[in-house]
Every structure is written in C-alpha cells, then in structure tokens.
Design an enzyme around this catalytic site. Sequence first.
Site, PDB file in Angstrom:
ATOM      1  CB  CYS A 192      32.834  39.482  43.794  1.00  0.00           C
ATOM      2  SG  CYS A 192      33.213  40.955  42.835  1.00  0.00           S
ATOM      3  N   GLY A 193      35.338  38.298  41.679  1.00  0.00           N
ATOM      4  CA  GLY A 193      36.706  38.544  41.230  1.00  0.00           C
ATOM      5  C   GLY A 193      37.127  39.990  41.375  1.00  0.00           C
ATOM      6  CG  HIS A 194      35.257  43.162  39.234  1.00  0.00           C
ATOM      7  ND1 HIS A 194      36.074  43.860  38.395  1.00  0.00           N
ATOM      8  CD2 HIS A 194      34.400  42.488  38.434  1.00  0.00           C
ATOM      9  CE1 HIS A 194      35.717  43.633  37.142  1.00  0.00           C
ATOM     10  NE2 HIS A 194      34.710  42.802  37.145  1.00  0.00           N
ATOM     11  CB  CYS A 195      35.262  41.612  45.891  1.00  0.00           C
ATOM     12  SG  CYS A 195      33.561  42.125  45.527  1.00  0.00           S
TER      13      CYS A 195
END
Length: 566
Positions: free
Chosen positions: A110-113
Amino acid sequence: MAMPRSLLLFLLLATPFLLASAAAARDDDLDYIIDNADDIAANDPEGWLQEGSPSDDDDDEDLFDDSDPSSSSSDAEIDETHVVPLTAANFSSFLAARRHAMVEFYAPWCGHCRALAPDYAAAATHLALHNLDVALAKVDATDEAELAEQYGVQGFPTLLFFIDGVHKDYTGERTKDAIVAWITKKLGPGVQNITTADEAERIVTGDDTAVLAFLESLSGSHSDELAAASRLEDTVNFYQTASPDVAKLFHIDPESKRPAVVLLKKEEEKVTIYDGEFRASAIAEFVSANKLPLITTLTQENAPAIFESQIKKQVLLFAVASEASKFLPIFKEAAKPFKGELLFVFVERDSEEVGEPVANYFGITGQETTVLAYTGNEDAKKFFLSGEISLENIKEFAQDFLEDKLTPFYKSDPVPESNDEDVKVVVGKNLDQIVLDESKDVLLEIYAPWCGHCQTLEPTYNKLAKLLHGIDSLVIAKMDGTNNEHPRAKPDGFPTILFFPAGKKGFEPITFEGDRTIVEMYRFIKKHAGIPFKLKRPDSSPAQTESSGSTPAHEESSGSNLKDEL
C-alpha cells in the site's frame, strides 16, 4: 517387508518412461498462453493497489476524502524502534498491558501505508521520549487477515486508538504532528469540573452539545469512567459536578440517584437522559448515538460524524433549497419516533459541495424531491420511498426499514442490445443471467471508467478474453461498478476481479488477488474452474486441441505468426 526384486527392477526400468509421461502431461495450454501473452504486469510498481478502499482516494468512494494518493515516502531507512509489531499471538497481551495504544493495520504493497510510515514512526518516538502513557504498534493485515477482519478493517492504512481495550478510529491527518496532537488530547483530563452556577450558565448557553455527569465526588471510579468515555468521543465536551445547583441547571433532578448523566443540545430536543450502565464504552456509545440533531443537514464538516455514527441506518431527504421549507417540517416530525434508532439526514440537492456527489453516489438523477433509506457503508443497501412524501408515508417507510421489510434498489445500466465481444458486458439487470449461470465459469472485472488502474488493465483483460475465446463453459466479463450494483458482486475497490465457479454460484465468489497479467489470471481460472477446459487455438486442429499430449506451442511449426494474429 522387503520389496520383491522383480518389482524393484520394474520400477528402475520404468522410471525414464514415467518421467517422460509426466513431462508430456504438463499443461501445454499454459505454454501457449506464456508464448502468446506478451505479458507486462498491469500493476503499478507498488503491487496490488486496492483502489477505492477507504485509504486510497484516487478511486475512493469516500465523497469527502481529499488526501493525496500521489504522495509517497522516500526509500530512506525509517527508525521504527518505538513501533511495536503485532500479530494475533501477541495482540491481546499487548492491549492488556497498556491502557492507551494506537494500532496501524497496513499492507506492505500500500502506497499510503509507506507514505505514513516515517510520520508514524516519528510520532511513536516523540511520545516515547516524552514518557506519555501510550504505545504505537502496527499489524501487517495481509499476514493477519483474521485479526484485521475482527476489527472491521476495510482499507489501508487503518488507525485504531484503544483505551482500556475499547477502540475507535483515528480521524486526524496522517502526519507526525497531527498524530501527536490527537493522542495528547486523548491522554488529557478530558472532563472539566463545574462547581458554580455561573460556570454552568456559560456552558448551557455556549456549548452546542455537552455532557454532564452528576457525581458524589469529582474523583474516584465514576470520574475515571467519565474521563475514559470523553476520550472515546472527539466532538463533545464532557463536564462533571457534585453540586445540586449545577445539576439543576443541566435539567437533572438534584434529588436523583448519582451518578446521573445527561446530554444537552441546542435544538428542540434539548435534553437526553442516559439510563444505562455507568461504563466508559456504554456512555460513549450513548453520546455518539444521540449527539446529532433530529435532522442533520449534510456538509463536508459533519459527514464523518454521520457516517461513523453508532447508528448505521439512515433516512435521507434530497430536496433543492427552494423546496426544503416545504418538506423539512414533515421530515423532522417523522424522525421523532425513531430517535436513537435511525439517523435522519437532509441533503440539499442543488449544493455543488455535497448535493451533487452524494446524489450521484446513490444513483439519484434530476431535481425531484426524494426520500431513501440506507443501511450504511458496510452493507450499502438502499431503498427508495415510493408515493407521496407525507408524514404517514415516511413514518411507515422508516418503520418497514427498521423491520427489514423493504426491497433494496440496485443501480443498473440498460441491458446491451448486443453482447458479442470477447469480454461480455454485465449490468445490474443481467448479472443473474450471465454471472450466476450454474453451467458457466465466470471471471468478472468490476471497474470504474475514471480509474487509471482499470484503464491500464483493459488491454490485458481483453487479450485474456481473446486467448480464451471459444470455450463454451467459460465467460470473461466486466461491469461498470459506478453505474451498476448487485448484492452478489460487491467491489472492494476498482478494479475488483471476482471468479464465480460453475456449479457453486450459491457460494461467495473467489477474489483474484495476484499479479494482473494474462498468465496469472489464466492460472487462477484454471485452478478454480468448476468445468475443466482446453484452449481453442487458431493454430491447432480439434484433435490437437483436445490432446493432452500435443506439442507445446513454442515447439510447433506454423506458417503464420501467432502473436500477430492474437
């Protein structure tokens, strides 16, 4: 018992032939797929990004999320010394040992993570160095799926804050300073003492919403429970008093049994009395369920309070501003019997800020006044009121909604007049006929026209369908998830790829979560198909196609270029 020499000799002599047979029995269709797929992963470099999950606003259906999915953290090493890794094995003991904890549920892809990781680690370090009574932890939800499901995790990252084992969502920004400020507030006193009538008057006239507890003492177990409840509820101020005069100003009988709790609001129903157990989580649930007015006008600011309320079921009135004065009094009167059971929400239809996007989400077109019921984000069923918008009709509609007597509405495009392409078009109205046909294995992509990842996947998906063309038992299909809905095909985001095996349509579909390549999707279909199949190749005769020992495609000689044909 020893093996007979004759049998041993037979096995030794037969081994080369057995190995040759096994090699011949390999999936020559897979060889063909590999040779003709020209696969380039249709993934972004980050892997299987679940667009549309609550954490990914590039394709998110959260109407009010304005975070930036393009932001990403650097590849520099992050100091996570003060972030505790958790698994199912140590999760309960970790919470039991700490009164306050924040837990991040994340996915490695996950890029947001990854964007959050340095801020989350920095917040953990700051809080530890200041000796605050809180620990920050993280859970890899891809490894601990059952744990994530237990806590209702539906997108990444999800941040939960625990107080004495009771959790609530973190609602702040994903920065170090915001996390620190939010947690620091949670660790503060939370409850203000009110000892004089003047102080009470200022609160009654000044606060839009307030909670007051009438206690025997301003310290002790009851005060501690109230403080814990205040930390579970972000948007309401909590007060406590031991003064009968102050209690009276808050509409509490001075002679009443203590502890007593009331919720005050500046609206027609000013006082709501709590009659449950004096326990932090129960008090917080009471406040959350009752803090909103009888009718809440939806705005960007109060949307989280509405959609994250303990009361999930909503009745919504859509009306243009010029018609609101005609229908709001009726709507408000209808809401009264359902206080604490349903949320009644007014959406100004001609408001560009919320009216248009919310109407589009629910499939409402035109400017006509509309009343609908909604079960909340988890179930996402909706029901439309038919007939006149009258007091009695709304009340009957709301009661039937509570008793699950209504028939849900699902959006659908018109059924296509022709459907002869390799990828079949599914809409809400024909999903039963195409996807739930027990005699067919069906792969269904649910996409959004504006989704970049869906657009990237499209040529790969089309070529997969072309390679698998002609297999009577197999259907490759797609559905526009923004215009079509069905209870058996719910997307987790865009794109979502679901497989419905033949003969098993009564079960939940199987979600494809591998690399979005032709080869991987073929292997997935082959593994889960209810009906075994062989490819219908343009370069092979029927006899060759049906033969499990046919020559692999990369060894065949042909006068045509297969890759050019496909």
